[in-house]
Write a protein that holds these residues in place. Structure first.
Motif, PDB file in Angstrom:
ATOM      1  N   ASN A 239       0.859  -1.190   0.000  1.00 31.37           N
ATOM      2  CA  ASN A 239       0.000   0.000   0.000  1.00 31.37           C
ATOM      3  C   ASN A 239       0.895   1.240   0.000  1.00 31.37           C
ATOM      4  OD1 ASN A 239      -1.773   2.127   0.669  1.00 31.37           O
ATOM      5  ND2 ASN A 239      -3.102   0.751   1.827  1.00 31.37           N
ATOM      6  N   ASN A 242       0.282   3.861   3.233  1.00 29.38           N
ATOM      7  CA  ASN A 242       0.811   3.603   4.579  1.00 29.38           C
ATOM      8  C   ASN A 242       2.010   2.640   4.571  1.00 29.38           C
ATOM      9  OD1 ASN A 242      -0.373   1.118   4.068  1.00 29.38           O
ATOM     10  ND2 ASN A 242      -1.981   1.333   5.620  1.00 29.38           N
ATOM     11  N   ASP A 246      -0.321  -5.554   4.816  1.00 27.56           N
ATOM     12  CA  ASP A 246      -1.506  -6.221   5.354  1.00 27.56           C
ATOM     13  C   ASP A 246      -2.739  -5.401   4.998  1.00 27.56           C
ATOM     14  OD1 ASP A 246      -1.494  -4.032   7.058  1.00 27.56           O
ATOM     15  OD2 ASP A 246      -0.777  -5.175   8.800  1.00 27.56           O
ATOM     16  N   ALA A 247      -3.858  -5.732   5.607  1.00 27.86           N
ATOM     17  CA  ALA A 247      -5.132  -5.100   5.248  1.00 27.86           C
ATOM     18  C   ALA A 247      -5.431  -3.837   6.040  1.00 27.86           C
ATOM     19  CB  ALA A 247      -6.266  -6.108   5.413  1.00 27.86           C
ATOM     20  N   THR A 248      -4.439  -3.254   6.687  1.00 31.08           N
ATOM     21  CA  THR A 248      -4.659  -2.005   7.417  1.00 31.08           C
ATOM     22  C   THR A 248      -5.013  -0.892   6.437  1.00 31.08           C
ATOM     23  OG1 THR A 248      -3.025  -2.664   9.087  1.00 31.08           O
ATOM     24  CG2 THR A 248      -3.636  -0.324   8.979  1.00 31.08           C
ATOM     25  N   PRO A 249      -6.213  -0.295   6.556  1.00 31.64           N
ATOM     26  CA  PRO A 249      -6.620   0.731   5.580  1.00 31.64           C
ATOM     27  C   PRO A 249      -5.845   2.036   5.778  1.00 31.64           C
ATOM     28  CG  PRO A 249      -8.270   0.532   7.312  1.00 31.64           C
ATOM     29  CD  PRO A 249      -7.254  -0.565   7.553  1.00 31.64           C
ATOM     30  N   THR A 251      -5.885   6.361   4.499  1.00 29.86           N
ATOM     31  CA  THR A 251      -6.703   7.425   3.915  1.00 29.86           C
ATOM     32  C   THR A 251      -5.861   8.289   3.003  1.00 29.86           C
ATOM     33  OG1 THR A 251      -8.122   7.470   5.869  1.00 29.86           O
ATOM     34  CG2 THR A 251      -8.237   9.372   4.391  1.00 29.86           C
ATOM     35  N   THR A 257     -10.343   5.745   0.824  1.00 31.94           N
ATOM     36  CA  THR A 257      -9.812   4.684   1.672  1.00 31.94           C
ATOM     37  C   THR A 257      -9.148   3.633   0.799  1.00 31.94           C
ATOM     38  OG1 THR A 257     -11.557   5.031   3.315  1.00 31.94           O
ATOM     39  CG2 THR A 257     -10.350   2.948   3.420  1.00 31.94           C
ATOM     40  N   THR A 259      -7.295   0.059   0.800  1.00 30.83           N
ATOM     41  CA  THR A 259      -7.120  -1.151   1.598  1.00 30.83           C
ATOM     42  C   THR A 259      -6.530  -2.254   0.728  1.00 30.83           C
ATOM     43  OG1 THR A 259      -9.086  -0.564   2.891  1.00 30.83           O
ATOM     44  CG2 THR A 259      -8.244  -2.815   3.117  1.00 30.83           C
ATOM     45  N   SER A 261      -5.861  -5.987  -0.315  1.00 30.77           N
ATOM     46  CA  SER A 261      -6.425  -7.328  -0.167  1.00 30.77           C
ATOM     47  C   SER A 261      -5.277  -8.328  -0.120  1.00 30.77           C
ATOM     48  CB  SER A 261      -7.354  -7.657  -1.339  1.00 30.77           C
ATOM     49  OG  SER A 261      -7.652  -9.043  -1.358  1.00 30.77           O
ATOM     50  N   LEU A 267      -4.949  -3.346  -4.422  1.00 32.14           N
ATOM     51  CA  LEU A 267      -5.516  -2.298  -3.585  1.00 32.14           C
ATOM     52  C   LEU A 267      -6.985  -2.113  -3.950  1.00 32.14           C
ATOM     53  CD1 LEU A 267      -2.653   0.352  -3.924  1.00 32.14           C
ATOM     54  CD2 LEU A 267      -2.884  -1.447  -2.180  1.00 32.14           C
TER      55      LEU A 267
END
Length: 315
Positions: A239, A242, A246-249, A251, A257, A259, A261, A267
């Protein structure tokens, strides 16, 4: 069932027959990378603390015909100035956020056309790409290493077809060159499990400052819109908002948002329509956000490039 079988068989035959059509197509003259006209360059490292950026542009051209009516499935950077002008649109915007404090180099090359990608037939795509496009990319990178880089630390980056080129360059990169690579950015293209098995140079990024790694992501509104020719199967994804795997969303721009997968390694975006990008031949920008990949996250990427360069200098 029989009808379905014969329809599938017919389509398979069409695909097989079209895979040999390059015998009757026009292949443009190869670029000479000692000619500065075959490069887009910016020299912004005045302190010596930056790095070199080697960027490979995405796909811009549609199939076109010569005056004799022969179809070409490749861009023509040598004989058609408009093709270089098209590539420059993207390259210059990328340079705006990647080149500050760095030296930026991007070659014009005979990339395969949008219609080639729209076949969604990876045999056709790879045959055309390997025989012409990647020949140019390898020659350009060799010239860059021999005549422009001067043993400096560097970053590889590419979008879409350019991302494919980054992956393929990593597979053939000598170990002594790889040691100077800060990171490789594969924007809007896949790194497959097979790719990682072929080359030890391809190592998934795990955070924002690890070095010698490959940063890869693709964005969709829902996993049902994953386009296999671009983004499946995937061996890695990070991602870029951030820098987590992992799946931590996260902004983005206060309203989107993002996220990851972990199952599909793409994403998934909520709060973004991508409506500014029109569908391409009805197979891209249709539930996926392919055309947005280098632009939607540009601030994150610009910051991260500087972070990784600093980490390299401080290692």
């Amino acid at each position: 069932m029989k009808k379905i079988y014969f329809v599938l068989l017919f389509l398979a035959c069409l695909a097989c027959s079209s895979s040999h059509d390059d015998e009757s197509t026009y292949i443009p003259v190869a670029p000479d990378y000692s000619n500065s006209n075959m490069w887009y360059q910016r020299s912004n490292d005045t302190s010596g603390e930056g790095a070199d950026i080697f960027y490979i542009v995405s796909t811009w051209e549609f199939d076109w015909s010569t005056d004799e009516g022969i179809v070409s499935h490749y861009a023509d950077p040598v004989g058609t100035k408009a093709h270089c002008d098209d590539m420059t649109i993207e390259i210059s915007k990328i340079a705006d956020y990647m080149s500050p404090g760095n030296n930026f180099y991007s070659p014009y090359y005979r990339h395969i056309t949008l219609e080639t990608w729209a076949t969604c037939n990876e045999d056709i795509i790879n045959d055309r790409y390997d025989s012409v496009s990647f020949v140019d990319v390898k020659k350009a990178f060799t010239y860059f290493m021999d005549s422009l880089n001067h043993d400096r630390a560097f970053i590889l980056a590419g979008f879409s077809q350019g991302g494919k080129s980054v992956v393929e360059l990593l597979k053939v990169m000598p170990e002594e060159v790889k040691e100077r690579m800060i990171a490789a950015y594969v924007l809007g293209y896949k790194v497959t499990p097979e790719d990682t098995m072929v080359s030890k140079n391809i190592v998934a990024a795990k955070d924002s400052v690890d070095l010698g790694v490959t940063i890869c992501y693709n964005s969709v509104s829902d996993v049902k819109y994953i386009q296999p020719v671009i983004s499946a199967p995937m061996a890695m994804c990070i991602n870029p908002v951030n820098w987590r795997t992992d799946a931590t969303p996260a902004t983005l721009h206060d309203t989107i948002t993002v996220t990851l997968s972990p199952e599909h390694k793409v994403l998934v975006l909520d709060g973004y329509s991508g409506s500014e990008y029109k569908p391409i031949l009805n197979f891209l920008n249709v539930g996926d956000f392919h055309s947005a990949e280098p632009w939607l996250y540009s601030e994150c990427l610009a910051k991260n490039i500087q972070q990784r360069i600093k980490a390299y200098r401080n290692k």
